[in-house]
Design a protein around this motif. Sequence first.
Motif, PDB file in Angstrom:
ATOM      1  N   VAL A  54      -0.372  12.629   5.900  1.00 46.37           N
ATOM      2  CA  VAL A  54      -1.461  12.060   5.090  1.00 46.37           C
ATOM      3  C   VAL A  54      -2.003  13.133   4.150  1.00 46.37           C
ATOM      4  O   VAL A  54      -2.191  12.886   2.953  1.00 46.37           O
ATOM      5  CB  VAL A  54      -2.580  11.487   5.988  1.00 46.37           C
ATOM      6  N   TRP A  55      -2.239  14.332   4.689  1.00 44.65           N
ATOM      7  CA  TRP A  55      -2.744  15.423   3.849  1.00 44.65           C
ATOM      8  C   TRP A  55      -1.783  15.683   2.686  1.00 44.65           C
ATOM      9  O   TRP A  55      -2.217  15.805   1.535  1.00 44.65           O
ATOM     10  CB  TRP A  55      -2.931  16.704   4.680  1.00 44.65           C
ATOM     11  N   HIS A  56      -0.493  15.777   2.975  1.00 44.28           N
ATOM     12  CA  HIS A  56       0.507  16.066   1.942  1.00 44.28           C
ATOM     13  C   HIS A  56       0.467  15.006   0.839  1.00 44.28           C
ATOM     14  O   HIS A  56       0.524  15.331  -0.354  1.00 44.28           O
ATOM     15  CB  HIS A  56       1.897  16.131   2.581  1.00 44.28           C
ATOM     16  N   SER A  57       0.358  13.761   1.232  1.00 46.22           N
ATOM     17  CA  SER A  57       0.286  12.653   0.278  1.00 46.22           C
ATOM     18  C   SER A  57      -0.923  12.797  -0.642  1.00 46.22           C
ATOM     19  O   SER A  57      -0.808  12.666  -1.866  1.00 46.22           O
ATOM     20  CB  SER A  57       0.171  11.321   1.018  1.00 46.22           C
ATOM     21  N   GLN A  58      -2.068  13.070  -0.052  1.00 48.58           N
ATOM     22  CA  GLN A  58      -3.308  13.175  -0.815  1.00 48.58           C
ATOM     23  C   GLN A  58      -3.357  14.463  -1.646  1.00 48.58           C
ATOM     24  O   GLN A  58      -3.882  14.470  -2.765  1.00 48.58           O
ATOM     25  CB  GLN A  58      -4.504  13.075   0.134  1.00 48.58           C
ATOM     26  N   HIS A  59      -2.821  15.533  -1.100  1.00 45.96           N
ATOM     27  CA  HIS A  59      -2.762  16.839  -1.772  1.00 45.96           C
ATOM     28  C   HIS A  59      -2.021  16.720  -3.104  1.00 45.96           C
ATOM     29  O   HIS A  59      -2.523  17.135  -4.155  1.00 45.96           O
ATOM     30  CB  HIS A  59      -2.061  17.812  -0.814  1.00 45.96           C
ATOM     31  N   HIS A  60      -0.835  16.127  -3.074  1.00 47.68           N
ATOM     32  CA  HIS A  60      -0.049  16.029  -4.299  1.00 47.68           C
ATOM     33  C   HIS A  60      -0.544  14.919  -5.228  1.00 47.68           C
ATOM     34  O   HIS A  60      -0.397  15.026  -6.448  1.00 47.68           O
ATOM     35  CB  HIS A  60       1.434  15.890  -3.985  1.00 47.68           C
ATOM     36  N   LEU A  61      -1.155  13.894  -4.682  1.00 49.41           N
ATOM     37  CA  LEU A  61      -1.780  12.882  -5.531  1.00 49.41           C
ATOM     38  C   LEU A  61      -2.905  13.531  -6.341  1.00 49.41           C
ATOM     39  O   LEU A  61      -3.058  13.261  -7.537  1.00 49.41           O
ATOM     40  CB  LEU A  61      -2.300  11.723  -4.684  1.00 49.41           C
ATOM     41  N   ALA A  62      -3.653  14.420  -5.711  1.00 52.36           N
ATOM     42  CA  ALA A  62      -4.713  15.151  -6.419  1.00 52.36           C
ATOM     43  C   ALA A  62      -4.112  16.041  -7.506  1.00 52.36           C
ATOM     44  O   ALA A  62      -4.672  16.146  -8.603  1.00 52.36           O
ATOM     45  CB  ALA A  62      -5.535  15.978  -5.432  1.00 52.36           C
ATOM     46  N   HIS A  63      -2.978  16.677  -7.238  1.00 55.37           N
ATOM     47  CA  HIS A  63      -2.311  17.486  -8.264  1.00 55.37           C
ATOM     48  C   HIS A  63      -1.957  16.640  -9.486  1.00 55.37           C
ATOM     49  O   HIS A  63      -2.152  17.063 -10.632  1.00 55.37           O
ATOM     50  CB  HIS A  63      -1.031  18.119  -7.707  1.00 55.37           C
ATOM     51  N   ILE A  64      -1.407  15.459  -9.233  1.00 56.34           N
ATOM     52  CA  ILE A  64      -1.030  14.571 -10.337  1.00 56.34           C
ATOM     53  C   ILE A  64      -2.253  14.180 -11.155  1.00 56.34           C
ATOM     54  O   ILE A  64      -2.238  14.189 -12.388  1.00 56.34           O
ATOM     55  CB  ILE A  64      -0.272  13.332  -9.812  1.00 56.34           C
ATOM     56  N   LYS A  65      -3.321  13.850 -10.472  1.00 55.48           N
ATOM     57  CA  LYS A  65      -4.549  13.448 -11.175  1.00 55.48           C
ATOM     58  C   LYS A  65      -5.113  14.596 -12.005  1.00 55.48           C
ATOM     59  O   LYS A  65      -5.586  14.380 -13.126  1.00 55.48           O
ATOM     60  CB  LYS A  65      -5.585  12.929 -10.170  1.00 55.48           C
ATOM     61  N   ILE A  66      -5.044  15.813 -11.489  1.00 54.17           N
ATOM     62  CA  ILE A  66      -5.494  16.976 -12.264  1.00 54.17           C
ATOM     63  C   ILE A  66      -4.616  17.122 -13.509  1.00 54.17           C
ATOM     64  O   ILE A  66      -5.139  17.301 -14.620  1.00 54.17           O
ATOM     65  CB  ILE A  66      -5.456  18.256 -11.413  1.00 54.17           C
ATOM     66  N   ALA A  67      -3.312  17.053 -13.330  1.00 54.25           N
ATOM     67  CA  ALA A  67      -2.385  17.191 -14.465  1.00 54.25           C
ATOM     68  C   ALA A  67      -2.645  16.138 -15.545  1.00 54.25           C
ATOM     69  O   ALA A  67      -2.544  16.426 -16.733  1.00 54.25           O
ATOM     70  CB  ALA A  67      -0.942  17.116 -13.977  1.00 54.25           C
ATOM     71  N   LEU A  68      -2.962  14.931 -15.124  1.00 54.22           N
ATOM     72  CA  LEU A  68      -3.167  13.820 -16.061  1.00 54.22           C
ATOM     73  C   LEU A  68      -4.604  13.703 -16.547  1.00 54.22           C
ATOM     74  O   LEU A  68      -4.908  12.842 -17.369  1.00 54.22           O
ATOM     75  CB  LEU A  68      -2.723  12.505 -15.407  1.00 54.22           C
ATOM     76  N   GLY A  69      -5.494  14.550 -16.010  1.00 55.44           N
ATOM     77  CA  GLY A  69      -6.901  14.502 -16.415  1.00 55.44           C
ATOM     78  C   GLY A  69      -7.639  13.307 -15.878  1.00 55.44           C
ATOM     79  O   GLY A  69      -8.602  12.830 -16.484  1.00 55.44           O
TER      80      GLY A  69
ATOM     81  N   ILE B 223      -0.037   4.812   0.572  1.00 58.38           N
ATOM     82  CA  ILE B 223       0.397   5.919  -0.292  1.00 58.38           C
ATOM     83  C   ILE B 223       1.364   5.485  -1.393  1.00 58.38           C
ATOM     84  O   ILE B 223       1.150   5.824  -2.565  1.00 58.38           O
ATOM     85  CB  ILE B 223       0.983   7.068   0.554  1.00 58.38           C
ATOM     86  N   PRO B 224       2.439   4.744  -1.095  1.00 59.20           N
ATOM     87  CA  PRO B 224       3.351   4.379  -2.185  1.00 59.20           C
ATOM     88  C   PRO B 224       2.648   3.637  -3.331  1.00 59.20           C
ATOM     89  O   PRO B 224       2.924   3.908  -4.504  1.00 59.20           O
ATOM     90  CB  PRO B 224       4.394   3.502  -1.491  1.00 59.20           C
ATOM     91  N   ALA B 225       1.737   2.746  -3.007  1.00 59.53           N
ATOM     92  CA  ALA B 225       1.017   2.000  -4.053  1.00 59.53           C
ATOM     93  C   ALA B 225       0.137   2.932  -4.879  1.00 59.53           C
ATOM     94  O   ALA B 225       0.016   2.752  -6.098  1.00 59.53           O
ATOM     95  CB  ALA B 225       0.178   0.886  -3.423  1.00 59.53           C
ATOM     96  N   LYS B 226      -0.446   3.930  -4.235  1.00 63.47           N
ATOM     97  CA  LYS B 226      -1.289   4.881  -4.977  1.00 63.47           C
ATOM     98  C   LYS B 226      -0.459   5.700  -5.946  1.00 63.47           C
ATOM     99  O   LYS B 226      -0.879   5.955  -7.085  1.00 63.47           O
ATOM    100  CB  LYS B 226      -2.045   5.784  -4.006  1.00 63.47           C
ATOM    101  N   TYR B 227       0.729   6.119  -5.524  1.00 64.49           N
ATOM    102  CA  TYR B 227       1.607   6.879  -6.415  1.00 64.49           C
ATOM    103  C   TYR B 227       2.114   5.992  -7.551  1.00 64.49           C
ATOM    104  O   TYR B 227       2.206   6.441  -8.702  1.00 64.49           O
ATOM    105  CB  TYR B 227       2.774   7.507  -5.642  1.00 64.49           C
ATOM    106  N   LYS B 228       2.428   4.754  -7.235  1.00 61.54           N
ATOM    107  CA  LYS B 228       2.902   3.835  -8.263  1.00 61.54           C
ATOM    108  C   LYS B 228       1.792   3.582  -9.291  1.00 61.54           C
ATOM    109  O   LYS B 228       2.034   3.563 -10.497  1.00 61.54           O
ATOM    110  CB  LYS B 228       3.369   2.533  -7.626  1.00 61.54           C
ATOM    111  N   GLU B 229       0.579   3.399  -8.799  1.00 58.89           N
ATOM    112  CA  GLU B 229      -0.558   3.132  -9.688  1.00 58.89           C
ATOM    113  C   GLU B 229      -0.839   4.321 -10.611  1.00 58.89           C
ATOM    114  O   GLU B 229      -1.002   4.145 -11.810  1.00 58.89           O
ATOM    115  CB  GLU B 229      -1.808   2.822  -8.852  1.00 58.89           C
ATOM    116  N   VAL B 230      -0.875   5.521 -10.065  1.00 54.92           N
ATOM    117  CA  VAL B 230      -1.209   6.691 -10.878  1.00 54.92           C
ATOM    118  C   VAL B 230      -0.105   7.019 -11.879  1.00 54.92           C
ATOM    119  O   VAL B 230      -0.366   7.631 -12.913  1.00 54.92           O
ATOM    120  CB  VAL B 230      -1.563   7.916  -9.998  1.00 54.92           C
TER     121      VAL B 230
END
Length: 177
Positions: free
Chosen positions: A158-173, A34-41
């Motif tokens: 895990v759900w919380h991590s993926q849930h908010h990662l999806a929010h970020i991706k939506i915001a950034l297109g 998860i931390p690497a995914k957030y850092k990457e996005v």
Amino acid sequence: MELQALQYPIGKWVPQETHTWEEIQEKIALLKTIPAKYKEVSAELSEEDLLKQYREGSWSVRQIIHHVADMHVLYFVRFKHALTEVNSEAVVGKVDAWANLEEAKSAPIDFSLTLLAGVHQRWTYLLEQMTEEDFQKGFYHPTRKMYMTLKDAVDIGVWHSQHHLAHIKIALGIAQS
């Protein structure tokens, strides 16, 4: 996109009836990534990008990153409490109020990315030391009004991590993968 899909892009969290030991190990492995995914996005985001929202009135990308770090610190503490206290109650916070503090609206995201990396190292290390019996322990979650086993707590982490990662991706297109 309709409101429900924007609010819950990966669906709402639903407790499972059972969790196998193998599923728990898979969840721990996911938490390590998860931390690497957030850092990457969030790499090389502009101030304008950090202000983007996944829907009107939602938190900004910056607020989401700070929220995830805040909550995952609480998740780690909840595990410690459940493992060491009888009849543990989840430590909770007023997440909307926290996200609306000036600190959450303006602090550099690197603060929370560093915090997220550190807390995930500690949390997953703790999880790897736990026995199957330990995962049967749990806590009462006053906001959800339910008793949650540590198996459920790993799952929701895990759900919380993926849930908010999806929010970020939506915001950034960014296309969902």
